[in-house]
Design an enzyme around this catalytic site. Structure first.
Site, PDB file in Angstrom:
ATOM      1  CG  ASP A  59      -1.926  -1.110   1.217  1.00 19.93           C
ATOM      2  OD1 ASP A  59      -2.184  -1.656   0.125  1.00 19.93           O
ATOM      3  OD2 ASP A  59      -2.446  -1.445   2.295  1.00 19.93           O
ATOM      4  NE  ARG A  60       0.246   8.372  -2.007  1.00 20.98           N
ATOM      5  CZ  ARG A  60      -0.405   9.418  -2.510  1.00 20.98           C
ATOM      6  NH1 ARG A  60      -1.637   9.288  -2.964  1.00 20.98           N
ATOM      7  NH2 ARG A  60       0.187  10.613  -2.558  1.00 20.98           N
TER       8      ARG A  60
END
Length: 313
Positions: free
Chosen positions: A145-146
């Site tokens: 995930d970012r």
């Protein structure tokens, strides 16, 4: 206007990619390509799955190998070029933990997406390509995930990509994350088996009997007054798996904007935390060159260490 021609790609479909229609998969892979062109290359038979022609409604299965043909697209001549002088790009050079002629092991910073798209000009893979202009091949082996920091694998050869993705598909890669969760995690809670279903509209993931089987293993590392530092090891690789499984147990991760608890964010904010406390700290896999096991550790950024020190006080 000028033209850019993409290279042919071969993508090994893992469990997390399985189940989606080939047209939706292609639209995600070819973000800058018009929807009409995506359907055109499928209709013409240029897209192959396991060397066979397929229709747009074909649903991908784990183990499928998708051939994405080279696509020519027009771009504006004044399109922004990723500068290696940008802080975020230059920072990645110092975050490379290991590199040889097969793989790059990156300690990805929180806030950096793994690839561009959805309004982002570039992500980690585009930045690495800018830093390595002579590299013929650079592709993400997996994704995180970012807002999650930590280990990200990038293949420098197609053979290495296939080798490593096969390990992920066969679940032989060992990944360990650190997460700071709300409340007192019970030592007896060592495994969470809860099927996860992703909403394709808003990408929110929930525990649902109709979802895909999902397993995460947990271990308590350190307990604080109102929080617990845990080690999480995902056996399956579902979207947001650790984040949803911790929420499901009643212990959401600090500063999780989708599955978290604002009261816990306020509590941990007092010790300087202002980002998702989820960090991919360790990975073990078989190196594609010599078939030997290798292990890499990614140190946590000072902000996370400072937050833990504050909680200890």
């Amino acid at each position: 206007m000028s033209e850019i021609k993409t290279k042919v790609q071969f993508v090994d479909i893992d469990d997390d990619m399985a189940g989606q229609r080939i047209d939706n998969f292609l639209r995600n892979q070819l973000k800058d390509i018009p929807k009409s062109m995506v359907y055109r290359i499928v209709r013409k038979g240029e897209v192959r799955v396991n060397k066979k022609r397929i229709k747009a409604e074909y649903k991908l299965k784990a183990g499928d190998i998708v051939r994405i043909p080279p696509v020519t697209m027009e771009v504006k001549d004044d399109a922004p070029v990723i500068s290696t002088k940008l802080n975020k790009v230059a920072e990645l050079e110092s975050q490379i933990l290991f590199e040889d002629d097969h793989v790059i092991v990156l300690n990805k910073p929180s806030g950096t997406a793994v690839h561009g798209g959805s309004g982002l000009k570039f992500g980690a893979i585009e930045a690495l390509r800018a830093l390595r202009p002579d590299a013929r091949f650079l592709e993400l082996v997996h994704r995180i995930d970012r807002d999650t920091s930590g280990i990200l694998l990038v293949a420098k050869k197609r053979s290495a990509l296939r080798h490593l993705q096969a390990q992920f598909r066969e679940k032989t890669v060992k990944k360990f994350y650190f997460a700071l969760v709300m409340g007192q995690w019970k030592n007896s809670c060592k495994v969470v088996n809860a099927p996860l279903l992703k909403n394709e509209v808003n990408s929110i993931v929930r525990v649902n009997p109709k979802g895909k089987p999902s397993e995460t293993r947990f271990k308590v590392i350190e307990k604080f007054e109102n929080a617990t530092l845990i080690q999480a090891s995902p056996i399956t690789g579902r979207t947001h798996q650790i984040r949803v499984h911790t929420q499901y147990t009643g212990h959401p991760i600090a500063w999780d904007d989708r599955y978290g608890d604002r009261r816990f964010d306020a509590y941990t904010g007092k010790v300087g935390l202002d980002r998702l406390f989820l960090h991919a700290a360790n990975i073990r896999f078989v190196h594609p060159k010599n078939e030997e096991w290798v292990e890499f550790n990614a140190p946590m950024e000072p902000k996370l260490e400072k937050a833990l020190a504050g909680l200890r006080k």
